[in-house]
Write a protein that holds these residues in place. Structure first.
Motif, PDB file in Angstrom:
ATOM      1  N   VAL A 164     -93.316 -59.401 -51.899  1.00 16.60           N
ATOM      2  CA  VAL A 164     -93.785 -60.080 -53.111  1.00 16.60           C
ATOM      3  C   VAL A 164     -92.616 -60.472 -53.998  1.00 16.60           C
ATOM      4  O   VAL A 164     -92.560 -61.570 -54.558  1.00 16.60           O
ATOM      5  CB  VAL A 164     -94.790 -59.191 -53.884  1.00 16.60           C
ATOM      6  CG1 VAL A 164     -95.094 -59.791 -55.247  1.00 16.60           C
ATOM      7  CG2 VAL A 164     -96.079 -59.041 -53.083  1.00 16.60           C
ATOM      8  N   GLY A 165     -91.641 -59.552 -54.130  1.00 11.56           N
ATOM      9  CA  GLY A 165     -90.491 -59.844 -54.966  1.00 11.56           C
ATOM     10  C   GLY A 165     -89.694 -61.041 -54.490  1.00 11.56           C
ATOM     11  O   GLY A 165     -89.192 -61.839 -55.290  1.00 11.56           O
ATOM     12  N   PHE A 168     -93.893 -68.428 -45.331  1.00 13.27           N
ATOM     13  CA  PHE A 168     -93.419 -67.522 -44.288  1.00 13.27           C
ATOM     14  C   PHE A 168     -93.433 -66.074 -44.774  1.00 13.27           C
ATOM     15  O   PHE A 168     -93.933 -65.180 -44.091  1.00 13.27           O
ATOM     16  CB  PHE A 168     -92.009 -67.910 -43.842  1.00 13.27           C
ATOM     17  CG  PHE A 168     -91.369 -66.907 -42.923  1.00 13.27           C
ATOM     18  CD1 PHE A 168     -91.772 -66.819 -41.596  1.00 13.27           C
ATOM     19  CD2 PHE A 168     -90.386 -66.038 -43.385  1.00 13.27           C
ATOM     20  CE1 PHE A 168     -91.197 -65.880 -40.744  1.00 13.27           C
ATOM     21  CE2 PHE A 168     -89.814 -65.104 -42.539  1.00 13.27           C
ATOM     22  CZ  PHE A 168     -90.225 -65.024 -41.217  1.00 13.27           C
ATOM     23  N   LEU A 169     -92.886 -65.865 -45.969  1.00 12.76           N
ATOM     24  CA  LEU A 169     -92.842 -64.502 -46.496  1.00 12.76           C
ATOM     25  C   LEU A 169     -94.247 -63.954 -46.713  1.00 12.76           C
ATOM     26  O   LEU A 169     -94.497 -62.759 -46.487  1.00 12.76           O
ATOM     27  CB  LEU A 169     -92.044 -64.480 -47.804  1.00 12.76           C
ATOM     28  CG  LEU A 169     -90.534 -64.679 -47.659  1.00 12.76           C
ATOM     29  CD1 LEU A 169     -89.870 -64.832 -49.016  1.00 12.76           C
ATOM     30  CD2 LEU A 169     -89.907 -63.502 -46.900  1.00 12.76           C
ATOM     31  N   SER A 170     -95.165 -64.811 -47.159  1.00 10.84           N
ATOM     32  CA  SER A 170     -96.535 -64.353 -47.364  1.00 10.84           C
ATOM     33  C   SER A 170     -97.232 -64.077 -46.039  1.00 10.84           C
ATOM     34  O   SER A 170     -98.030 -63.148 -45.929  1.00 10.84           O
ATOM     35  CB  SER A 170     -97.332 -65.404 -48.149  1.00 10.84           C
ATOM     36  OG  SER A 170     -96.833 -65.534 -49.452  1.00 10.84           O
ATOM     37  N   SER A 171     -96.927 -64.911 -45.035  1.00 17.76           N
ATOM     38  CA  SER A 171     -97.625 -64.778 -43.755  1.00 17.76           C
ATOM     39  C   SER A 171     -97.241 -63.511 -43.002  1.00 17.76           C
ATOM     40  O   SER A 171     -98.010 -63.021 -42.166  1.00 17.76           O
ATOM     41  CB  SER A 171     -97.328 -66.000 -42.874  1.00 17.76           C
ATOM     42  OG  SER A 171     -95.950 -66.051 -42.527  1.00 17.76           O
ATOM     43  N   ILE A 172     -96.056 -62.972 -43.279  1.00 21.07           N
ATOM     44  CA  ILE A 172     -95.645 -61.771 -42.552  1.00 21.07           C
ATOM     45  C   ILE A 172     -96.219 -60.497 -43.167  1.00 21.07           C
ATOM     46  O   ILE A 172     -96.091 -59.415 -42.595  1.00 21.07           O
ATOM     47  CB  ILE A 172     -94.109 -61.646 -42.481  1.00 21.07           C
ATOM     48  CG1 ILE A 172     -93.517 -61.453 -43.885  1.00 21.07           C
ATOM     49  CG2 ILE A 172     -93.499 -62.854 -41.796  1.00 21.07           C
ATOM     50  CD1 ILE A 172     -92.019 -61.215 -43.869  1.00 21.07           C
ATOM     51  N   VAL A 190    -102.151 -58.886 -57.156  1.00 22.09           N
ATOM     52  CA  VAL A 190    -101.096 -58.754 -58.176  1.00 22.09           C
ATOM     53  C   VAL A 190    -100.324 -60.055 -58.299  1.00 22.09           C
ATOM     54  O   VAL A 190     -99.989 -60.510 -59.398  1.00 22.09           O
ATOM     55  CB  VAL A 190    -100.146 -57.587 -57.807  1.00 22.09           C
ATOM     56  CG1 VAL A 190     -98.906 -57.611 -58.685  1.00 22.09           C
ATOM     57  CG2 VAL A 190    -100.873 -56.258 -57.954  1.00 22.09           C
ATOM     58  N   ASN A 191    -100.068 -60.695 -57.162  1.00 24.02           N
ATOM     59  CA  ASN A 191     -99.380 -61.988 -57.172  1.00 24.02           C
ATOM     60  C   ASN A 191    -100.216 -63.033 -57.902  1.00 24.02           C
ATOM     61  O   ASN A 191     -99.718 -63.824 -58.701  1.00 24.02           O
ATOM     62  CB  ASN A 191     -99.098 -62.425 -55.730  1.00 24.02           C
ATOM     63  CG  ASN A 191     -98.089 -63.542 -55.651  1.00 24.02           C
ATOM     64  OD1 ASN A 191     -97.286 -63.724 -56.558  1.00 24.02           O
ATOM     65  ND2 ASN A 191     -98.123 -64.297 -54.573  1.00 24.02           N
ATOM     66  N   VAL A 192    -101.529 -63.028 -57.611  1.00 21.73           N
ATOM     67  CA  VAL A 192    -102.432 -63.982 -58.265  1.00 21.73           C
ATOM     68  C   VAL A 192    -102.493 -63.724 -59.767  1.00 21.73           C
ATOM     69  O   VAL A 192    -102.502 -64.655 -60.574  1.00 21.73           O
ATOM     70  CB  VAL A 192    -103.842 -63.887 -57.643  1.00 21.73           C
ATOM     71  CG1 VAL A 192    -104.849 -64.701 -58.456  1.00 21.73           C
ATOM     72  CG2 VAL A 192    -103.815 -64.380 -56.207  1.00 21.73           C
ATOM     73  N   LEU A 193    -102.515 -62.450 -60.140  1.00 16.77           N
ATOM     74  CA  LEU A 193    -102.575 -62.121 -61.563  1.00 16.77           C
ATOM     75  C   LEU A 193    -101.314 -62.579 -62.298  1.00 16.77           C
ATOM     76  O   LEU A 193    -101.379 -62.991 -63.465  1.00 16.77           O
ATOM     77  CB  LEU A 193    -102.776 -60.612 -61.750  1.00 16.77           C
ATOM     78  CG  LEU A 193    -104.162 -60.075 -61.410  1.00 16.77           C
ATOM     79  CD1 LEU A 193    -104.221 -58.565 -61.634  1.00 16.77           C
ATOM     80  CD2 LEU A 193    -105.244 -60.767 -62.237  1.00 16.77           C
ATOM     81  N   GLN A 194    -100.175 -62.495 -61.621  1.00 18.94           N
ATOM     82  CA  GLN A 194     -98.943 -63.009 -62.226  1.00 18.94           C
ATOM     83  C   GLN A 194     -99.087 -64.515 -62.485  1.00 18.94           C
ATOM     84  O   GLN A 194     -98.710 -65.018 -63.548  1.00 18.94           O
ATOM     85  CB  GLN A 194     -97.753 -62.753 -61.300  1.00 18.94           C
ATOM     86  CG  GLN A 194     -97.361 -61.301 -61.167  1.00 18.94           C
ATOM     87  CD  GLN A 194     -96.488 -60.827 -62.328  1.00 18.94           C
ATOM     88  OE1 GLN A 194     -96.313 -61.518 -63.320  1.00 18.94           O
ATOM     89  NE2 GLN A 194     -95.938 -59.635 -62.205  1.00 18.94           N
ATOM     90  N   SER A 195     -99.631 -65.222 -61.509  1.00 10.98           N
ATOM     91  CA  SER A 195     -99.834 -66.656 -61.667  1.00 10.98           C
ATOM     92  C   SER A 195    -100.854 -66.939 -62.758  1.00 10.98           C
ATOM     93  O   SER A 195    -100.690 -67.851 -63.563  1.00 10.98           O
ATOM     94  CB  SER A 195    -100.302 -67.269 -60.342  1.00 10.98           C
ATOM     95  OG  SER A 195     -99.401 -66.981 -59.306  1.00 10.98           O
ATOM     96  N   THR A 196    -101.922 -66.146 -62.772  1.00 14.83           N
ATOM     97  CA  THR A 196    -102.953 -66.323 -63.789  1.00 14.83           C
ATOM     98  C   THR A 196    -102.389 -66.072 -65.182  1.00 14.83           C
ATOM     99  O   THR A 196    -102.700 -66.805 -66.129  1.00 14.83           O
ATOM    100  CB  THR A 196    -104.117 -65.354 -63.524  1.00 14.83           C
ATOM    101  OG1 THR A 196    -104.626 -65.586 -62.216  1.00 14.83           O
ATOM    102  CG2 THR A 196    -105.231 -65.553 -64.542  1.00 14.83           C
TER     103      THR A 196
END
Length: 637
Positions: free
Chosen positions: A234-235, A294-298, A353-359
């Motif tokens: 995620v980072g 790519f990073l998300s898919s792994i 958590v990633n979505v919440l950062q975007s939100t």
């Protein structure tokens, strides 16, 4: 800005965009658009989410119900593997008994059947809870979305013109569309997923410890490994998601800009430059998107790998404990299912958590927009402007768009009711700025503008602007019938009033030559009629509005000589008894002005009638003569 539906006031309807300062587009409706950066992190996550939760306060009761339903639905699902394990154990014991003792007891199918019925009931109840929860969350999401869009729309009307000087249409539009949609999707999906994921993780842990604490601890080995890997992915991916959405916005803005300004781009052979810019943006988008995806898919393959390792541990340890008769065979099956149920919500939580950062980033942009400085509040005791005569005075007016640069300096002028005032001067002299100040699109830095002796800041904007009509060089028509476009000057006008206004503006004849006449629909770009015809329609709109004060910015510049003569005659009739401000570039059109204000570098350097100024042989005379050095025909062309 508020708008009186029966009068022209701000008057894009009078014939063009609001003077200058309106929402500029940088060449197109979406010029320079910066879309909502869905991968962007909020600068202040905690405070932003707290502010967002305040918007959910009115819906706390349905949200609590949805939360309870989510918990119940998840708990019922979690109980399933335990019961299924009991059924497996009973089946295993029955089979062992039959093998070891042929005359032994049969398999207890009644017990197994009861468990199956209970499982079916639990899963049905869980599905019903999930359905009701989704229904409630969708309703709350739509209502919050509605409230946010309503507040943004109302905020736009309260913002000063200077705000839009530094913003494009796309930037403002992204708040209404992308940012609000992202919040809506989060409330509809991610919030419920987060609740179910957390409840699942906690519930699975409890169930595993109730079965066997040794195996539970062994299964927890995957937690720190999973959290470490998720955090690392995620980072690293977050910055690429941010860059991806950033360049996606730039590409959308570029495409919209090129599409809306297609004729200009073609006329100046800008295809190669446009393609080169698009290629550069697209390559940046490709690079960022590839890395982000790519990073998300792994993430899921890595979580599955860790989960499989956990299965191995559970199976080996479970087999050993079963041999020791410390654990039942069915419990091993339950543990395998619980391990699967444990790793999946961990990955879901990371994604959420990633979505919440975007939100939070989207919400932060919305709240920053809603927190922008608004126009100066309306006066607490406003002065009414009923039956105004049209006297206008500028008293020591100074103004600058920025504190560091003053454009208008100690401007003084007194205009009597019914006078025609021409404002002339070279480009950048401050002519249009004076009209912006007169319309109170901007407030003066010092001094005052008076109408009938009343400071315009003591009058409500809506009432004040309703006294004005504007006919601009840059016409503005909307997608609708010709009848509706003319009627926009006075929305409650009858058809007969529209016809009369059209005839006064000498536009009635050409309307009857068009397909469907007054009911012909203008396309979005108003390109199905000529520029001169568009100008005639906006003049008819001004005639219909019947304002007390007129502002004309080269209103006849887009028509032919014969039509100009007709329009000048119509304007003569329209301006009788009304104060009129005429911004003139072709000085041959202002011979009959009562007062000519000659501006240079933001100050009035000369004023008087046409003849008086020519006799003075000053700055106006040099401007006038320079236009006719090549002959009046060429100067007016």
């Amino acid at each position: 800005m508020s708008q009186n539906r029966n009068t022209p006031q701000l008057r894009m309807p009078m014939g063009g965009r609001p003077m200058g300062g309106g929402m500029h587009m940088g060449g197109g409706p979406m010029g320079g658009m910066r879309m909502a950066q869905s991968g962007e992190k909020a600068r202040n996550f905690k405070d932003t989410m707290a502010s967002l939760l305040k918007y959910l306060t009115p819906y706390r009761f349905p949200l609590i119900i949805a939360l309870v339903l989510a918990i119940f639905g998840t708990v019922f699902t979690i109980i399933g593997p335990k019961l299924l394990g009991n059924a497996t154990t009973k089946l295993f014991e029955g089979l062992v008994s039959k093998v070891t003792n042929a005359a032994g007891a049969d398999i207890d199918f009644t017990y197994i059947g009861n468990i199956v019925l209970i499982l079916v009931g639990l899963y049905v109840i869980s599905a019903i809870c999930s359905y009701i929860m989704g229904y409630i969350m969708t309703g709350v999401s739509i209502k919050v979305t509605y409230d946010l869009r309503k507040q943004i729309a109302e905020k736009i009307n309260r913002l000063p013109m200077k705000f839009f000087d530094n913003k494009t249409y796309g930037e403002v539009l992204s708040h209404v569309t992308n940012d609000v949609d992202l919040i809506s999707n989060t409330l509809t999906q991610s919030m419920s997923q987060m609740v179910t994921s957390i409840v699942t993780i906690l519930g699975v842990l409890v169930m595993m410890f109730t079965i066997n604490w040794i195996m539970a601890l062994a299964s927890l080995i995957i937690v720190p490994i999973s959290i470490g890997l998720i955090s690392m992915i995620v980072g690293r991916s977050q910055k690429y998601f941010r860059k991806q959405q950033d360049y996606l916005g730039h590409i959308n803005g570029h495409v919209e800009e090129m599409y809306s300004a297609h004729n200009v781009m073609k006329a100046f052979n800008g295809e190669a430059k446009s393609i080169a810019k698009f290629k550069g943006l697209n390559e940046e988008l490709y690079s960022a998107s590839w890395k982000a995806q790519f990073l998300s898919s792994i993430m899921m393959p890595m979580m599955n790998f860790i989960g499989n390792l956990s299965y191995v541990v559970v199976c080996i340890l479970g087999g050993f404990l079963a041999i020791q008769k410390t654990i039942q065979v069915g419990d091993i099956l339950a543990f395998v299912q619980y391990v699967r149920s444990f790793t999946q919500p961990l990955a879901q939580t990371a994604n959420i958590v990633n979505v919440l950062q975007s939100t939070a980033a989207a919400a932060e942009r919305i709240f920053e927009f809603l927190g922008e400085d608004e126009e100066v509040p309306e006066p607490s005791n406003p002065v009414s402007l009923k039956d105004i005569s049209g006297a206008v005075s500028f008293k020591d007016v100074s103004f600058g768009y920025s504190p560091a640069k003053t454009i208008i300096k100690d401007f003084n002028a007194d205009i009597k009711p019914g006078q025609r005032v021409a404002i002339v001067g070279p480009t950048g002299a401050g002519k249009t700025t004076m009209v912006k100040l007169l319309m109170r699109f901007y407030d003066v830095n010092s001094g005052a503008i008076l109408v009938d002796g009343v400071n315009i800041q003591d009058i409500k904007r809506q009432e004040y602007r309703s006294a004005f009509g504007m006919v601009l060089q840059d016409t503005w028509l909307f997608n609708g019938s010709i009848m509706d476009n003319i009627r926009f000057g006075k929305l409650d006008a009858t058809d007969e009033e529209v016809y009369t206004a059209a005839k006064t503006a000498y536009v009635d004849h050409f309307i009857h030559t068009l397909p469907s006449g007054y009911e012909m629909i203008m396309n979005e770009e108003s390109s199905n009629i000529s520029q001169g015809q568009k100008q005639l329609l906006t003049i008819a709109r001004a005639v219909l509005a019947n304002p007390k004060i007129l502002i004309l910015d080269e209103a006849t510049s887009s028509v032919d000589t014969r039509t100009e003569m007709l329009i000048q005659q119509a304007m003569e009739n329209l301006m009788k008894g009304r104060t009129a401000f005429i911004i003139a570039h072709r000085l041959s059109t202002i011979h009959n002005a009562d007062i000519i204000l000659v501006m240079k570098d933001g100050a009035i350097v000369e004023q008087g009638s046409h003849e008086t100024l020519l006799e003075a042989n000053g700055f106006y005379a040099s401007l006038y003569n320079s236009q006719f050095e090549a002959g009046p025909a060429e100067a007016d062309s």
